[in-house]
Design a protein around this motif. Structure first.
Motif, PDB file in Angstrom:
ATOM      1  N   UNK A  59       0.747  -1.198   0.087  1.00 33.45           N
ATOM      2  CA  UNK A  59       0.119  -0.007  -0.130  1.00 33.45           C
ATOM      3  C   UNK A  59       0.882   1.411  -0.061  1.00 33.45           C
ATOM      4  N   UNK A  60       0.530   2.285  -0.572  1.00 36.00           N
ATOM      5  CA  UNK A  60       1.136   3.335  -0.703  1.00 36.00           C
ATOM      6  C   UNK A  60       0.307   4.899  -1.027  1.00 36.00           C
ATOM      7  N   UNK A  61       0.677   5.947  -0.731  1.00 38.39           N
ATOM      8  CA  UNK A  61      -0.326   7.212  -0.964  1.00 38.39           C
ATOM      9  C   UNK A  61       0.813   7.805  -1.699  1.00 38.39           C
ATOM     10  N   UNK A  62       0.077   8.673  -2.932  1.00 43.06           N
ATOM     11  CA  UNK A  62       0.841   9.352  -3.775  1.00 43.06           C
ATOM     12  C   UNK A  62       0.077  10.897  -3.524  1.00 43.06           C
ATOM     13  N   UNK A  63       0.786  11.837  -3.097  1.00 44.86           N
ATOM     14  CA  UNK A  63       0.205  12.987  -2.872  1.00 44.86           C
ATOM     15  C   UNK A  63      -0.313  13.884  -4.195  1.00 44.86           C
ATOM     16  N   UNK A  64       0.591  14.094  -5.012  1.00 40.36           N
ATOM     17  CA  UNK A  64       0.378  14.571  -6.332  1.00 40.36           C
ATOM     18  C   UNK A  64       1.002  13.643  -7.484  1.00 40.36           C
ATOM     19  N   UNK A  65       0.071  12.957  -8.251  1.00 38.06           N
ATOM     20  CA  UNK A  65       0.371  11.945  -9.129  1.00 38.06           C
ATOM     21  C   UNK A  65       1.184  12.687 -10.117  1.00 38.06           C
ATOM     22  N   UNK A  66       2.576  12.009 -10.396  1.00 32.14           N
ATOM     23  CA  UNK A  66       3.719  12.854 -11.148  1.00 32.14           C
ATOM     24  C   UNK A  66       3.653  12.764 -12.533  1.00 32.14           C
ATOM     25  N   UNK A  80      -6.977  -7.326 -16.850  1.00 27.57           N
ATOM     26  CA  UNK A  80      -7.945  -7.117 -18.048  1.00 27.57           C
ATOM     27  C   UNK A  80      -8.641  -5.643 -18.100  1.00 27.57           C
ATOM     28  N   UNK A  81      -8.545  -4.789 -16.915  1.00 26.27           N
ATOM     29  CA  UNK A  81      -9.100  -3.626 -16.955  1.00 26.27           C
ATOM     30  C   UNK A  81      -8.101  -2.530 -17.235  1.00 26.27           C
ATOM     31  N   UNK A  82      -8.696  -1.212 -18.018  1.00 26.93           N
ATOM     32  CA  UNK A  82      -7.540  -0.324 -18.204  1.00 26.93           C
ATOM     33  C   UNK A  82      -8.182   0.734 -17.688  1.00 26.93           C
ATOM     34  N   UNK A  83      -7.198   1.663 -17.232  1.00 18.53           N
ATOM     35  CA  UNK A  83      -7.723   2.951 -16.532  1.00 18.53           C
ATOM     36  C   UNK A  83      -6.701   3.985 -16.766  1.00 18.53           C
ATOM     37  N   UNK A  84      -6.985   5.255 -16.482  1.00 20.33           N
ATOM     38  CA  UNK A  84      -6.195   6.526 -16.707  1.00 20.33           C
ATOM     39  C   UNK A  84      -5.929   7.304 -15.263  1.00 20.33           C
ATOM     40  N   UNK A  85      -4.979   7.737 -14.919  1.00 15.10           N
ATOM     41  CA  UNK A  85      -4.481   8.390 -13.867  1.00 15.10           C
ATOM     42  C   UNK A  85      -3.835   9.911 -14.527  1.00 15.10           C
ATOM     43  N   UNK A  86      -4.856  11.017 -14.207  1.00 12.68           N
ATOM     44  CA  UNK A  86      -3.970  12.209 -14.797  1.00 12.68           C
ATOM     45  C   UNK A  86      -2.899  12.793 -13.772  1.00 12.68           C
TER      46      UNK A  86
END
Length: 92
Positions: free
Chosen positions: A28-35, A61-67
């Motif tokens: 588990x981890x936390x990212x404050x501002x995704x880089x 099998x899933x796809x997703x986007x993190x801005x």
């Protein structure tokens, strides 16, 4: 402590776009501002992303986007995790 490895298969000549594979054990981890802007196709495993208190579950099998800049992302990698990723331009 998680065990991870990255395989970078492509980086554009300007360095703004890259693609590859990543593998990691559960953690588990936390990212404050995704880089980076990141498109992910999950080959193995599962992940729970918690954004603003809302859980989003993705499985093989899933796809997703993190801005880029997404705030307070909690990531729970539930098992061995192996995504194929594409990082997009950090500035448009």
């Amino acid at each position: 402590m998680p065990v991870a490895a990255s395989y970078d298969y492509y980086t554009s000549s300007c360095g703004q776009i890259s693609a590859g594979l990543w593998t990691c054990t559960a953690h588990e981890t936390v990212v404050a501002d995704y880089p980076v802007h990141e498109f992910i196709f999950l080959l193995e495993g599962s992940i729970i992303l918690t954004v603003e208190g809302e859980e989003h579950v993705f499985e093989a099998g899933d796809a997703f986007f993190i801005p880029q800049g997404l705030r307070c992302v909690a990531m729970q990698l539930q098992q061995h995790y192996r995504p194929c990723w594409l990082h997009g331009p950090t500035q448009c």
